[in-house]
Design an enzyme around this catalytic site. Structure first.
Site, mmCIF file in Angstrom:
data_model
loop_
_atom_site.group_PDB
_atom_site.id
_atom_site.type_symbol
_atom_site.label_atom_id
_atom_site.label_comp_id
_atom_site.label_asym_id
_atom_site.label_seq_id
_atom_site.Cartn_x
_atom_site.Cartn_y
_atom_site.Cartn_z
ATOM 1 C CG ASP A 92 -10.585 43.932 -50.709
ATOM 2 O OD1 ASP A 92 -10.378 44.697 -49.750
ATOM 3 O OD2 ASP A 92 -10.760 44.345 -51.861
ATOM 4 C CG ASP A 272 -16.707 40.261 -54.859
ATOM 5 O OD1 ASP A 272 -15.921 39.306 -54.814
ATOM 6 O OD2 ASP A 272 -16.399 41.358 -55.371
ATOM 7 C CB CYS A 310 -38.020 42.636 -62.185
ATOM 8 S SG CYS A 310 -37.088 43.204 -60.755
ATOM 9 C CB CYS A 312 -37.046 45.169 -57.779
ATOM 10 S SG CYS A 312 -36.951 46.457 -59.025
ATOM 11 C CB CYS A 315 -39.800 46.286 -61.869
ATOM 12 S SG CYS A 315 -38.183 46.272 -62.683
ATOM 13 C CG HIS A 341 -33.862 46.592 -62.047
ATOM 14 N ND1 HIS A 341 -34.916 45.709 -62.059
ATOM 15 C CD2 HIS A 341 -33.033 46.230 -63.061
ATOM 16 C CE1 HIS A 341 -34.737 44.845 -63.054
ATOM 17 N NE2 HIS A 341 -33.600 45.129 -63.672
HETATM 18 ZN ZN LIG Z 1 -36.717 45.433 -61.080
#
Ligand SMILES: [Zn+2]
Length: 378
Positions: A92, A272, A310, A312, A315, A341
């Site tokens: 930025d 963002d 999820c 990920c 998880c 996560h």
């Molecule tokens: Zn997760």
């Protein structure tokens, strides 16, 4: 690779599927960019960001300018090399942080005079040195300096800030064209930022003024500063419609998981937000059934993952009970796993949105997502 943007598919809703190429790789849009304020996405290693397929992250010029200093970063070969990040970096202009963090700021046509929030030293940020600092950082995409205003703002204030933003964009354009870019930054591009508060006609005028300057991309600034979400979308949509369709559009500082799709439907390609990372460190975790506070007693012995849907790394391996314990014990690993996560969750929503646009079923996806997030909202 030179900077390039292509719209691959336009959805009737206004959403676009695109491809953005920077000197450090190609990303699919709409894209969510994690915020790496001081040259680090807090609690994430660069390896972990690569595992999450992050193609573009945001770094804050204000923070890096004050510490460690842009000249140091230039000396060691630019921000990519300094932080060992092979992907894209967007910086930025520093303006937003000056307006929100620094003390004693005074805005004149020349620029913004401010005192560092770190040591009280006085600095002047101008359109010209905002370009110079970002050239030293060597980001792939930089932003020109704009004047940010608060919400609500009077029409007169919004109009004068939009006018100054356009004047500064002109000066930025001259600075970009005047300075012979160094080898490292020859492919760097700068986006202009549309201001105008919540006044549609000011936004349209400002977008037209900036469009006339022919920037390779445009950001929509001054949103998510306290206005209602519906108004934010209206302004984003109105502004996006005034921008050249073949150039990328970036809405700065948004949004919540359930809001990402709304902005995508306004024709926005990039976003963002600090929410996934900042909230993770506070133990606030996003799930497909709504958010939860991992510190709550109800999770202390719960051996389920954060979110059963999820996929990920967190998880698949760790329980709510363990994360609850880590948070309460103030263990560093808690921040690391929570951040991983939450970032995965945001990036996965964007991935699903891109897939829905590609397959032409965005409206079905939208109602399913909304229903799920609302059903689970506690
Ligand atoms: Zn997760």
């Amino acid at each position: 690779m030179a900077f390039r943007f292509e719209v691959m598919k336009a959805d009737p809703s206004g959403a676009r599927l695109g491809r953005l190429t920077t000197p450090h790789g190609t990303i699919e849009t709409p894209a969510f960019m994690p915020v790496g304020t001081a040259g680090t996405v807090k609690a994430m290693t660069q390896e972990a960001l690569e595992e999450l397929h992050v193609g573009l992250l945001l770094a804050n010029t204000y923070h890096l300018y004050l510490r460690p200093g842009h000249e140091l970063i230039r000396r060691v070969g630019g921000l990519h090399r300094f932080m060992s990040w092979p992907g894209g970096i967007l910086t930025d202009s520093g303006g937003y942080q000056v307006f929100s963090l620094a003390d004693l700021r005074k805005t004149t046509d020349e620029g913004v005079r401010f005192r560092s929030h770190l040591d009280g030293t006085e600095h002047l940020l101008t359109p010209e040195n905002a370009i110079e600092i970002q050239r030293a950082l060597g980001s792939d995409i930089g932003m020109v300096l704009d004047e940010c205003i608060e919400y609500p703002a009077t029409r007169a204030h919004a109009a004068s800030a939009a006018w100054r933003t356009a004047e500064w964009a002109k000066r930025s354009k001259s600075a970009i064209e005047a300075g012979p870019p160094s080898e490292a930054t020859s492919e760097q591009v700068f986006f202009a930022i549309v201001q105008g508060g919540t006044f549609k006609d000011l936004r349209r005028q400002n977008a037209a003024d900036l469009r006339a300057l022919d920037f390779p991309g445009y950001a929509i600034g001054g949103l998510a500063v306290g206005e209602p979400h519906e108004l934010s979308c209206e302004i984003a949509g109105e502004t996006a419609a005034c921008l050249p369709p073949e150039r990328p559009r970036y809405v700065m500082g948004v949004g919540k998981p359930e809001q990402l799709l709304d902005y995508v439907r306004c024709g926005v390609d990039m976003m963002d937000c600090v929410l996934p990372t900042r909230n993770a460190r506070n133990g606030y975790l996003y799930t497909s059934e709504g958010p939860l506070h991992i510190k709550n007693a109800e999770f202390a012995a719960e051996m389920r993952p954060i979110d059963e849907r999820c996929r990920c790394m967190v998880c698949r391996r760790y329980s709510r009970a363990y994360l609850c314990h880590l948070f309460r014990a103030n263990e560093i690993l808690g921040a690391i796993l929570n951040t991983h996560h939450n970032l995965y969750f945001f990036l996965d929503i964007m991935r699903a949105i891109r897939e829905a646009i590609a397959f032409g079923n965005l409206s079905r996806f939208s109602s399913e997502l909304q229903a799920r997030l609302e059903a689970g909202h506690r």
